[in-house]
Design an enzyme around this catalytic site. Structure first.
Site, mmCIF file in Angstrom:
data_model
loop_
_atom_site.group_PDB
_atom_site.id
_atom_site.type_symbol
_atom_site.label_atom_id
_atom_site.label_comp_id
_atom_site.label_asym_id
_atom_site.label_seq_id
_atom_site.Cartn_x
_atom_site.Cartn_y
_atom_site.Cartn_z
ATOM 1 N N SER A 50 0.833 -1.192 0.000
ATOM 2 C CA SER A 50 0.000 0.000 0.000
ATOM 3 C C SER A 50 0.873 1.248 0.000
ATOM 4 O O SER A 50 1.950 1.263 0.604
ATOM 5 C CB SER A 50 -0.912 -0.001 1.231
ATOM 6 N N LYS A 51 0.372 2.288 -0.661
ATOM 7 C CA LYS A 51 1.065 3.576 -0.603
ATOM 8 C C LYS A 51 1.061 4.117 0.823
ATOM 9 O O LYS A 51 2.005 4.774 1.252
ATOM 10 C CB LYS A 51 0.375 4.576 -1.536
ATOM 11 N N SER A 52 -0.027 3.849 1.549
ATOM 12 C CA SER A 52 -0.182 4.425 2.884
ATOM 13 C C SER A 52 0.851 3.891 3.869
ATOM 14 O O SER A 52 1.161 4.561 4.862
ATOM 15 C CB SER A 52 -1.592 4.164 3.417
#
Length: 296
Positions: free
Chosen positions: A266-268
């Site tokens: 995930s980018k997060s």
């Protein structure tokens, strides 16, 4: 009559750099489109105007080219089609299938915390958002209109009970396609598990659900190939397609690339970006070998 040409799409959001999970989805879409003699589209899903950045979009295009992928031109940018989404939202509203929600996240969180204080758990949708906590469905038409005229920020929720009634009694669901056998199985949809889901954000007249179903229909997408983390969203998507008279593509929800801790990339959580792997000297061939069966 000849069968229509299959149409696939890869639809990243430019709110960060692509990682191996994105590469898997893009490469699988490309492989399946080639196998079936279909078209492959690139869609930039940039309705999140607060997080989308031109530099991320440029990096997406660069990374995909590095992987050797080619898409039909031009790419569709959702930010250029807000009027279309607004019209779709208004049409649902005229049919009494939506209502404005003036609640803030803080207000909702406070109501849930109060309800859960005695040790009870509040029901949540598949994304983990609390359901049934917004009181705005009970506002009178005059109250709604007055608050909107006053410029009070509001999201737009789908009135689920009314939407299900409007959808009619015909079975609601989709075909979950198996590319390995080219077969499929019917999945019965249960949109009620989402409650009165948000389909229009406070800052833009759309949500992911509304924009993606609109675009898939407009672009003639026949095969939606995306990660298993989006399977639950399909319950909402087939309902919106029914309500708006849009075709339902076949769906394939592929496996996810996980990190060493078993979490999806995930980018997060700042999963390693493709551009970082490129900088380390990793080649497109090595990327394909790492992904192996996921893109076969």
């Amino acid at each position: 009559m000849a069968e229509p040409q299959p149409v696939f799409r890869f639809a990243p959001s430019p709110n960060g750099y692509l990682h191996l999970g994105h590469a898997a989805s893009a490469l699988l879409n490309a492989s399946l489109a080639k196998r079936l003699g279909g078209r492959l589209l690139l869609r930039i899903e940039d309705i999140d105007i607060g997080r989308s950045r031109p530099e991320f979009e440029a990096a997406i295009v660069e990374d995909l080219a590095w992987l050797g992928l080619r898409f039909d031109e031009p790419a569709r940018r959702q930010s250029e089609h807000m009027a279309e989404y607004a019209a779709a939202l208004q049409e649902l509203g005229r049919r009494g299938l939506t209502y404005p929600c003036f609640c803030t996240r803080g207000e909702i969180a406070a109501r849930v915390a109060e309800a859960e204080a005695p040790g009870r758990s509040w029901p949540r949708d598949p994304d983990g958002a609390p359901m049934g906590v917004c009181p705005c469905a009970g506002l009178s038409l005059a109250d709604r209109q007055g608050r909107i005229r006053a410029g009070e920020p509001h999201a737009t929720r789908l009135a689920m009970a009314a939407a299900l009634e409007a959808a009619g009694d015909a079975p609601l669901g989709w075909t979950e396609w198996d590319p390995a056998s080219d077969g499929g199985r019917h999945v019965e949809a249960d949109p009620a598990r989402w409650g009165d889901v948000v389909i229009g954000r406070k800052d833009v007249p759309a949500s992911y659900h509304l924009a993606v179903t609109h675009d898939d229909a407009l672009q003639g997408v026949t095969h939606v190939v995306r990660g298993a983390d989006l399977r639950e969203a399909t319950h909402i998507h087939v309902l919106l397609q029914r309500l708006r008279g849009l075709p339902t593509p076949v769906y394939h929800h592929h496996g996810l690339v996980l990190d060493a801790d078993g979490r999806k990339l995930s980018k997060s959580i700042r999963s390693t970006a493709l551009r970082s792997l490129r900088a380390e000297g990793v080649t497109p061939g090595e990327i394909r070998r790492r992904l192996g069966a996921l893109i076969a």
